[in-house]
Enzyme design. Structure first.
Site, PDB file in Angstrom:
ATOM      1  N   CYS A  78      74.446 -37.718  28.716  1.00 44.45           N
ATOM      2  CA  CYS A  78      73.184 -36.967  28.777  1.00 44.45           C
ATOM      3  C   CYS A  78      73.215 -35.952  27.633  1.00 44.45           C
ATOM      4  O   CYS A  78      74.021 -35.013  27.676  1.00 44.45           O
ATOM      5  CB  CYS A  78      73.067 -36.263  30.131  1.00 44.45           C
ATOM      6  N   ASN A  80      70.810 -33.780  26.381  1.00 47.51           N
ATOM      7  CA  ASN A  80      70.331 -32.418  26.676  1.00 47.51           C
ATOM      8  C   ASN A  80      71.292 -31.739  27.645  1.00 47.51           C
ATOM      9  O   ASN A  80      71.579 -30.541  27.522  1.00 47.51           O
ATOM     10  CB  ASN A  80      68.927 -32.473  27.284  1.00 47.51           C
ATOM     11  N   ASN A 166      74.618 -44.537  26.592  1.00 44.59           N
ATOM     12  CA  ASN A 166      73.657 -45.061  27.570  1.00 44.59           C
ATOM     13  C   ASN A 166      72.582 -45.854  26.832  1.00 44.59           C
ATOM     14  O   ASN A 166      72.351 -45.644  25.645  1.00 44.59           O
ATOM     15  CB  ASN A 166      73.081 -43.930  28.426  1.00 44.59           C
ATOM     16  N   GLU A 221      62.632 -42.169  31.348  1.00 47.39           N
ATOM     17  CA  GLU A 221      64.071 -42.316  31.555  1.00 47.39           C
ATOM     18  C   GLU A 221      64.433 -43.210  32.739  1.00 47.39           C
ATOM     19  O   GLU A 221      63.815 -43.115  33.812  1.00 47.39           O
ATOM     20  CB  GLU A 221      64.721 -40.942  31.792  1.00 47.39           C
ATOM     21  N   ARG A 222      65.458 -43.999  32.540  1.00 48.49           N
ATOM     22  CA  ARG A 222      66.085 -44.743  33.651  1.00 48.49           C
ATOM     23  C   ARG A 222      66.525 -43.750  34.708  1.00 48.49           C
ATOM     24  O   ARG A 222      67.099 -42.714  34.387  1.00 48.49           O
ATOM     25  CB  ARG A 222      67.289 -45.501  33.116  1.00 48.49           C
ATOM     26  N   CYS A 230      64.564 -36.333  26.364  1.00 46.81           N
ATOM     27  CA  CYS A 230      65.799 -37.061  26.666  1.00 46.81           C
ATOM     28  C   CYS A 230      66.667 -36.974  25.415  1.00 46.81           C
ATOM     29  O   CYS A 230      66.328 -37.547  24.376  1.00 46.81           O
ATOM     30  CB  CYS A 230      65.470 -38.512  27.013  1.00 46.81           C
ATOM     31  N   GLY A 231      67.770 -36.246  25.527  1.00 46.27           N
ATOM     32  CA  GLY A 231      68.576 -35.953  24.341  1.00 46.27           C
ATOM     33  C   GLY A 231      69.171 -37.189  23.690  1.00 46.27           C
ATOM     34  O   GLY A 231      69.142 -37.334  22.463  1.00 46.27           O
TER      35      GLY A 231
HETATM   36  N1  LIG Z   1      68.479 -41.188  32.362  1.00 46.73           N
HETATM   37  C1  LIG Z   1      69.621 -41.408  31.478  1.00 46.73           C
HETATM   38  C2  LIG Z   1      70.673 -40.308  31.693  1.00 46.73           C
HETATM   39  C3  LIG Z   1      70.147 -38.949  31.287  1.00 46.73           C
HETATM   40  C4  LIG Z   1      69.933 -38.899  29.821  1.00 46.73           C
HETATM   41  C5  LIG Z   1      69.010 -37.821  29.316  1.00 46.73           C
HETATM   42  N2  LIG Z   1      68.563 -36.852  30.262  1.00 46.73           N
HETATM   43  C6  LIG Z   1      69.551 -37.169  28.073  1.00 46.73           C
HETATM   44  O1  LIG Z   1      69.267 -35.984  27.813  1.00 46.73           O
HETATM   45  O2  LIG Z   1      70.228 -37.888  27.286  1.00 46.73           O
HETATM   46  C7  LIG Z   1      70.274 -42.745  31.778  1.00 46.73           C
HETATM   47  O3  LIG Z   1      70.221 -43.177  32.936  1.00 46.73           O
HETATM   48  O4  LIG Z   1      70.848 -43.329  30.835  1.00 46.73           O
END
Ligand SMILES: N[C@H](CCC[C@H](N)C(=O)O)C(=O)O
EC number: 5.1.1.7
Length: 325
Positions: A78, A80, A166, A221-222, A230-231
């Site tokens: 993640c 962020n 991810n 986002e997943r 989403c970072g």
């Molecule tokens: N939902 C993402 C995880 C959080 C990533 C996101 N909040 C970020 O800032 O990268 C996933 O299932 O791959």
């Protein structure tokens, strides 16, 4: 049980340090707690996009971050979130430049210059990067997808798939498509748990080029749905921006990424082995310090919690207003 309510670019989380638990949580309890706390309707103080679970890290790291999405699923990274965990550990252990253990990598994090008065910022390494279908959990009959079509999703859009680590599916679009319903339609299908293209789901982003070295990224986002930012998606989108528009942005050049919740800067790097990695630089805002009864929270009962605001959110909003002008 103590937690911090935090956000990076408006992507909001609760940080839960394992040391602050009244009693240890089973894996199932951690997922259940996350679903209850993060629920936007019945959750804790408006809910959140997920819980960032902090534990002691292994050798050569100063902490470990686990990412539990609002739906209880666990993610490998993640972007962020890791900035906010970097700040949490930096202040807890008086560190400025250190590593955080994540599912697939120990990632370098460091304190960066404040973005504005009261808006602290951190710089996080985003890696490893892979274009392989196996690392993405992608089934499209080919190993890589870079600026290519997936006819089942769209007759016109071209997508790129990249894991950081991810999984992300990214399309460059015009302003009208960026703001339309197509993103939600495609992402809802790919995260329905039944489709054959991404059986484990995928984060889907539409990117619109605003100017030279300046992009807007909107992400579904997943495990969450639409988020303010989403970072990892903004980092992956920056990589694809460099790869597909290298006349506009070279390696090592700073990219400004605007999102519905604010902004970050990114830099795309390539190491000696020829592998890409990114720097993700952006705010790490602590909104409030929270105290709640753990057993009650597990039962979804949030009566009687304490919410002690830091005053940083209004400073962040003041900063955001300056960049939106
Ligand atoms: N939902 C993402 C995880 C959080 C990533 C996101 N909040 C970020 O800032 O990268 C996933 O299932 O791959």
């Amino acid at each position: 049980m103590k937690m911090q309510k935090v956000h990076g670019s408006g992507n909001d989380f609760f940080i839960l340090d394992q040391q602050d638990l009244d009693s240890n949580l089973t894996e199932e309890q951690l997922r259940e707690l996350t679903k209850k706390v993060c629920d936007r309707t019945n959750g804790l103080h408006g809910g959140a996009d997920g819980i960032l679970y902090v534990q002691e890290g292994h050798k050569d790291t100063d902490g470990r971050m686990r990412v539990i999405n609002a739906d209880g699923s666990e993610a490998s990274m993640c972007g962020n979130g890791i900035r906010t965990v970097a700040r949490y550990l930096s202040e807890k252990k008086n560190l400025n430049n250190f590593k955080i253990q994540t599912m697939y990598a120990d990632l370098q994090v460091k304190k960066s210059d404040d973005l504005a008065n009261g808006v602290q910022a951190y710089d996080a390494e985003i890696s490893p990067v892979s274009f392989n279908a196996a690392d993405l959990g992608m089934n499209i009959g080919q190993d890589k997808l870079i600026d290519g079509k997936i006819e089942k999703l769209s007759p016109t859009l071209k997508f790129s798939a990249v894991a950081v680590p991810n999984p992300h599916l990214i399309a460059f679009v015009n302003k009208e498509v960026l703001e339309g319903d197509t993103l939600g339609e495609i992402a809802s299908y790919l995260n329905d748990g039944k489709n054959e293209i991404f059986p484990d789901g995928v984060n889907v982003s539409f990117v619109h080029i605003l100017d030279d070295k300046k992009i807007f990224v909107r992400t579904f986002e997943r495990g969450v749905g639409y988020t303010n930012a989403c970072g990892t998606a903004m980092s992956a989108s920056s990589l694809m921006y460099h790869m597909l528009y290298s006349d506009q942005v070279a390696l090592e050049e700073k990219i400004t990424v605007i999102n519905p919740g604010g902004m970050v800067n990114t830099i795309v790097h390539k190491n000696q082995d020829g592998n890409y990695w990114m720097s993700l630089i952006g705010n790490a805002t602590v909104v409030a310090n929270v105290e709640i009864n753990q057993e009650k929270a597990l039962a979804g009962n949030f009566a009687g919690y304490s919410w002690d605001e830091t005053g940083e959110q209004e400073k962040y909003e003041k900063f955001i207003n300056t960049i939106k002008e």
